[in-house]
Design a protein around this motif. Structure first.
Motif, mmCIF file in Angstrom:
data_model
loop_
_atom_site.group_PDB
_atom_site.id
_atom_site.type_symbol
_atom_site.label_atom_id
_atom_site.label_comp_id
_atom_site.label_asym_id
_atom_site.label_seq_id
_atom_site.Cartn_x
_atom_site.Cartn_y
_atom_site.Cartn_z
ATOM 1 N N THR A 169 0.960 -1.147 -0.036
ATOM 2 C CA THR A 169 0.033 -0.011 -0.018
ATOM 3 C C THR A 169 0.766 1.306 -0.084
ATOM 4 O O THR A 169 0.534 2.453 -0.223
ATOM 5 C CB THR A 169 -0.901 -0.031 1.060
ATOM 6 N N HIS A 170 2.167 1.195 0.129
ATOM 7 C CA HIS A 170 3.029 2.364 0.170
ATOM 8 C C HIS A 170 4.503 1.608 -0.016
ATOM 9 O O HIS A 170 4.664 0.541 -0.232
ATOM 10 C CB HIS A 170 3.182 3.084 1.325
ATOM 11 N N THR A 171 5.431 2.589 -0.305
ATOM 12 C CA THR A 171 6.912 1.868 -0.679
ATOM 13 C C THR A 171 7.755 1.694 0.755
ATOM 14 O O THR A 171 8.855 1.555 0.708
ATOM 15 C CB THR A 171 7.584 2.812 -1.663
ATOM 16 N N SER A 172 7.020 2.129 1.747
ATOM 17 C CA SER A 172 7.743 2.053 3.406
ATOM 18 C C SER A 172 8.259 0.783 3.543
ATOM 19 O O SER A 172 9.300 0.501 4.078
ATOM 20 C CB SER A 172 6.974 2.484 4.240
ATOM 21 N N PRO A 173 7.857 -0.653 3.108
ATOM 22 C CA PRO A 173 8.382 -1.790 3.289
ATOM 23 C C PRO A 173 9.518 -1.869 2.591
ATOM 24 O O PRO A 173 10.689 -2.638 3.159
ATOM 25 C CB PRO A 173 7.348 -2.841 2.605
ATOM 26 N N TYR A 196 -0.596 0.262 -4.300
ATOM 27 C CA TYR A 196 -1.863 -0.113 -4.601
ATOM 28 C C TYR A 196 -2.930 0.132 -3.524
ATOM 29 O O TYR A 196 -2.566 -0.360 -2.183
ATOM 30 C CB TYR A 196 -1.832 -1.609 -5.147
ATOM 31 N N ARG A 197 -3.985 0.759 -3.908
ATOM 32 C CA ARG A 197 -5.035 0.951 -2.696
ATOM 33 C C ARG A 197 -6.418 0.746 -3.225
ATOM 34 O O ARG A 197 -6.556 1.106 -4.374
ATOM 35 C CB ARG A 197 -4.778 2.262 -2.016
ATOM 36 N N LYS A 198 -7.347 0.236 -2.253
ATOM 37 C CA LYS A 198 -8.614 0.403 -2.769
ATOM 38 C C LYS A 198 -9.257 1.997 -3.018
ATOM 39 O O LYS A 198 -10.175 2.010 -2.133
ATOM 40 C CB LYS A 198 -9.496 -0.456 -1.983
ATOM 41 N N ASP A 199 -8.703 2.779 -3.917
ATOM 42 C CA ASP A 199 -9.138 4.077 -4.240
ATOM 43 C C ASP A 199 -9.624 4.234 -5.475
ATOM 44 O O ASP A 199 -9.038 3.630 -6.296
ATOM 45 C CB ASP A 199 -7.898 4.996 -3.763
ATOM 46 N N ASP A 200 -10.524 5.144 -5.829
ATOM 47 C CA ASP A 200 -10.900 5.544 -7.153
ATOM 48 C C ASP A 200 -11.654 6.579 -7.258
ATOM 49 O O ASP A 200 -12.864 6.593 -7.256
ATOM 50 C CB ASP A 200 -11.289 4.338 -7.607
ATOM 51 N N HIS A 204 -7.433 9.987 -6.633
ATOM 52 C CA HIS A 204 -6.943 8.872 -6.091
ATOM 53 C C HIS A 204 -6.970 7.469 -7.049
ATOM 54 O O HIS A 204 -8.169 7.366 -7.661
ATOM 55 C CB HIS A 204 -7.794 8.306 -4.878
ATOM 56 N N SER A 205 -5.893 7.076 -7.298
ATOM 57 C CA SER A 205 -6.007 5.998 -8.331
ATOM 58 C C SER A 205 -5.740 4.658 -7.747
ATOM 59 O O SER A 205 -5.204 4.612 -6.390
ATOM 60 C CB SER A 205 -4.862 6.136 -9.585
ATOM 61 N N PRO A 206 -6.251 3.381 -7.741
ATOM 62 C CA PRO A 206 -5.999 2.210 -7.429
ATOM 63 C C PRO A 206 -4.589 1.540 -7.439
ATOM 64 O O PRO A 206 -4.179 0.979 -6.502
ATOM 65 C CB PRO A 206 -6.990 1.153 -8.127
ATOM 66 N N PHE A 209 2.194 5.816 -7.796
ATOM 67 C CA PHE A 209 3.286 5.942 -7.488
ATOM 68 C C PHE A 209 3.684 6.637 -6.586
ATOM 69 O O PHE A 209 3.242 7.588 -6.320
ATOM 70 C CB PHE A 209 4.110 6.357 -8.797
ATOM 71 N N GLN A 210 4.491 5.930 -5.652
ATOM 72 C CA GLN A 210 5.125 6.785 -4.686
ATOM 73 C C GLN A 210 6.736 6.815 -4.509
ATOM 74 O O GLN A 210 7.142 5.946 -5.228
ATOM 75 C CB GLN A 210 4.690 6.179 -3.437
ATOM 76 N N ILE A 211 7.170 7.809 -3.819
ATOM 77 C CA ILE A 211 8.710 7.745 -3.549
ATOM 78 C C ILE A 211 8.747 8.150 -2.038
ATOM 79 O O ILE A 211 8.213 9.231 -1.645
ATOM 80 C CB ILE A 211 9.440 8.713 -4.740
ATOM 81 N N GLU A 212 9.494 7.387 -1.416
ATOM 82 C CA GLU A 212 9.751 7.704 -0.163
ATOM 83 C C GLU A 212 11.360 7.865 0.188
ATOM 84 O O GLU A 212 12.446 7.110 -0.615
ATOM 85 C CB GLU A 212 9.120 6.495 0.767
ATOM 86 N N GLY A 213 11.571 8.323 1.231
ATOM 87 C CA GLY A 213 13.112 8.599 1.722
ATOM 88 C C GLY A 213 13.419 8.338 3.119
ATOM 89 O O GLY A 213 12.427 8.490 3.849
#
Ligand code: FA5
Length: 344
Positions: A169-173, A196-200, A204-206, A209-213
């Motif tokens: 659901t995020h790039t944190s893993p 991916y998330r149940k959003d639409d 909000h798209s299902p 793209f994320q970028i985490e630092g």
């Protein structure tokens, strides 16, 4: 027998002269010279001749066979050449026709924005890390201080594959995986990728793209986080940019903040896009929760860290004034052509 031989020769030569294709020739060869051909069958009857005639007829038969073979070979050569000429004439290429200009591909706006963000952090010495999109519940949640049944799991509506496996659901893993890999060394990384998330809806798209630092080292403070994000905002949105941190909540950071930039449409004056606040939210951030550090093997009394995460789609929408996230995924050339580096 001699007459029969001469007659066969005459017939065969006539047929060869009338042949129109290589297939016709082959048919003629089989008809006269094949195992069951007319000449072959006639030769089988040689045994019935009086012995003194056999050498004479035998010699003649050989001459007829040689003559037919030569005639067949010559005709084969002529017909093959004619067929080749016909084929060349049929397949003639008109080299004077003007060519068709090939469409030149271009970088998709989301990739363009991702590369720009990556470049900014590469310039500050960050490494780029990647991880799986199908992720275990442990890396996506538990190792980020989100045990099972933690109410904050509802913050991200999750696609479960089975009880233990999710679409991340995020790039944190990826941050957790990198912490485990690098521990106890200091680290400075970003992780771009699909989530991916149940959003639409329009923003909000299902799949997005994320970028985490993440930065971990001795003596990292909130001031480091703020300075880093201000530099990023100015590189990305212009040298006059400002940021503001609002207190927020993420289970994996303490304290946590939502980070805003000056509205890119009105430059802080207040407009429809920023709901008259003058600010636009671009990312979530905070100081890594000591429990998260400990779970990945770091000694939270020795090191500290900050982390941040943003939606690449959101950044692209702010940069280009896109009002509906779905435009980014429809791949309509009329839309894509409008971006920097768009199709020629
Ligand atoms: C997170 O996902 C945190 N992991 C970010 C983080 C990392 C915080 C490290 C603190 C420290 P959040 O759920 O707010 O946070 O998502 C981050 C960004 O993703 C949002 O600001 C938004 O821009 C974007 N986003 C979220 N859901 C969607 C969606 N369905 N479509 C497009 N973008 C989305």
């Amino acid at each position: 027998m001699k007459e029969k031989l001469t007659a066969i020769q005459a017939q065969a030569e006539q047929a060869i002269a009338a042949a129109e294709s290589l297939a016709d020739l082959e048919e003629i060869r089989l008809r006269f010279l094949g195992k069951k051909g007319e000449l072959t069958s006639l030769l089988r009857q040689m045994g019935s001749l009086p012995p003194e005639e056999r050498p004479v007829v035998g010699k003649l038969a050989n001459e007829v066979r040689d003559a037919l073979e030569t005639a067949l070979a010559r005709a084969h050569q002529d017909l093959a050449r004619e067929e080749q000429e016909r084929k060349l004439a049929r397949e003639k290429v008109d080299i004077s026709l003007p060519g068709r200009k090939p469409l030149r591909g271009a970088v998709h706006p989301l990739n363009h924005v991702r590369r720009r963000i990556e470049d900014i952090f590469l310039g500050m010495g960050y490494t780029i890390e990647e991880g799986p999109e199908i992720e275990s519940d442990y890396y996506n949640f538990v190792a980020l201080n989100l045990p099972r049944h933690h109410p904050a799991r509802d913050m991200q509506d999750t696609f479960y594959i089975d009880e233990e496996t999710v679409l991340r659901t995020h790039t944190s893993p990826v941050q957790v995986r990198t912490m485990e890999k690098m521990c106890p060394a200091p680290l400075k990384m970003i992780c771009p990728g699909k989530v991916y998330r149940k959003d639409d809806d329009a923003t909000h798209s299902p799949m997005f793209f994320q970028i985490e630092g993440l930065v971990i080292d001795k003596g990292i403070t909130l001031a480091d986080l703020k300075g880093t994000l201000l530099l990023f905002a100015r590189e990305m949105f212009g040298p006059q940019q400002q940021i503001r941190l609002r207190p927020s909540y993420f289970p994996f950071t303490e304290p946590s903040a939502e980070v805003d930039i000056l509205c890119t449409a009105c430059n802080g004056k207040g407009c429809r896009m920023c709901a008259d606040t003058g600010w636009l939210e671009i990312l979530g951030a905070g100081m890594v929760h000591p429990r998260v550090l400990e779970m990945s093997g770091y000694d939270s009394s020795q090191v500290s860290g900050f982390a941040f995460g943003m939606g690449i789609d959101r950044v692209a929408m702010l940069l280009y004034g896109i009002t509906d996230i779905r435009y980014l995924y429809q791949n309509d050339l009329r839309t894509l052509k409008q971006f920097p580096g768009g199709l020629a």
